[in-house]
Design an enzyme around this catalytic site. Sequence first.
Site, mmCIF file in Angstrom:
data_model
loop_
_atom_site.group_PDB
_atom_site.id
_atom_site.type_symbol
_atom_site.label_atom_id
_atom_site.label_comp_id
_atom_site.label_asym_id
_atom_site.label_seq_id
_atom_site.Cartn_x
_atom_site.Cartn_y
_atom_site.Cartn_z
ATOM 1 N N PRO A 39 4.769 4.752 8.714
ATOM 2 C CA PRO A 39 5.730 3.990 7.921
ATOM 3 C C PRO A 39 5.896 2.577 8.447
ATOM 4 O O PRO A 39 6.204 2.383 9.612
ATOM 5 C CB PRO A 39 7.037 4.778 8.096
ATOM 6 C CG PRO A 39 6.652 6.076 8.710
ATOM 7 C CD PRO A 39 5.374 5.856 9.426
ATOM 8 N N GLU A 40 5.678 1.617 7.606
ATOM 9 C CA GLU A 40 6.043 0.245 7.928
ATOM 10 C C GLU A 40 7.305 -0.043 7.128
ATOM 11 O O GLU A 40 7.830 0.836 6.452
ATOM 12 C CB GLU A 40 4.900 -0.711 7.568
ATOM 13 C CG GLU A 40 3.665 -0.430 8.427
ATOM 14 C CD GLU A 40 2.923 -1.673 8.870
ATOM 15 O OE1 GLU A 40 3.564 -2.723 9.023
ATOM 16 O OE2 GLU A 40 1.708 -1.589 9.072
#
Length: 270
Positions: free
Chosen positions: A2-3
């Site tokens: 996840p960014e």
Amino acid sequence: MPELPEVETTRRGVAPHVINQTLTSIVVRQPKMRWPVPVDVLQSLIGLAVNNVSRRGKYLFLETERGAIVIHLGMSGSLRVLTHYVEPGKHDHIDIGLASGACLRLTDPRRFGSVLWQPVGEELSLISSLGPEPLTDAFNADYLINRSQGRSVAIKQLVMNSHVVVGVGNIYANEALFMAGIDPRKPAGKVSKPKLTRLVAAIKKILSAAIEQGGTTLRDFVDSDGKPGYFAQSLSVYGRAGEPCLVCNKELTEVRMGQRSTVFCSRCQR
DNA sequence: AGTCGCGCCTGGCGGC
DNA sequence: TGCCGCCAGGCGCGAC
């Protein structure tokens, strides 16, 4: 992994199911994450309501009147809402039961993620030291020029430093530097002002586009046991080492920078 | 103060 | 087929 766009998409997906819900149970099956999960504090929250779900950088906050449960998804974490019972799997570490009968489940195979407690009025130092949000006006050309001044660290590492700006992970750093035409290895202090200005614009453009796409590719945060479709958007350089540059056709170069893979076009990025 | 390198962890993959 | 070794990667921290 996840960014920021995935974290924001998670926040939006989960919020309507959690806001104004009273916590009815908290089950911690695996307390060993990045830091030990504060099991006792979490247990003591039962009976309180979640007033809001907010985000700072890649940290999510489940806010109660006593403070916030702070969640970082690390490399492999995900949060989803279950509206009916689903047998927990090996990596389903924490279940947060809600008065609606739904359950917020944290899954994280690699356990690089973390769950912390932030009492009301006491900002964690790890939060207070964060740089500006990339999509706000506080992150602008003047700001980045200022922070780059005199710095010998590579521009890619500067931009991935969460004390400078939050939410720019490896993938989007590679993409933004390509879009701005900057050699990722260049010392931050030696990148021209016009290029830093372009870099700020590129980061904003890429992150906001990814959030928009996240809304479609990661829409289902309820009852889905499938993996969210991260990074469905097309990437220009990340993961394309050895393949031709989409602009000039030159073979893309890969180097390691601070133990992270860095891909760029040696012709387009200088 | 700025910079650098470490370590946490496991699924997936290449090699044999 | 099965096993082993290696790798990715966010990010705080300790060391210089």
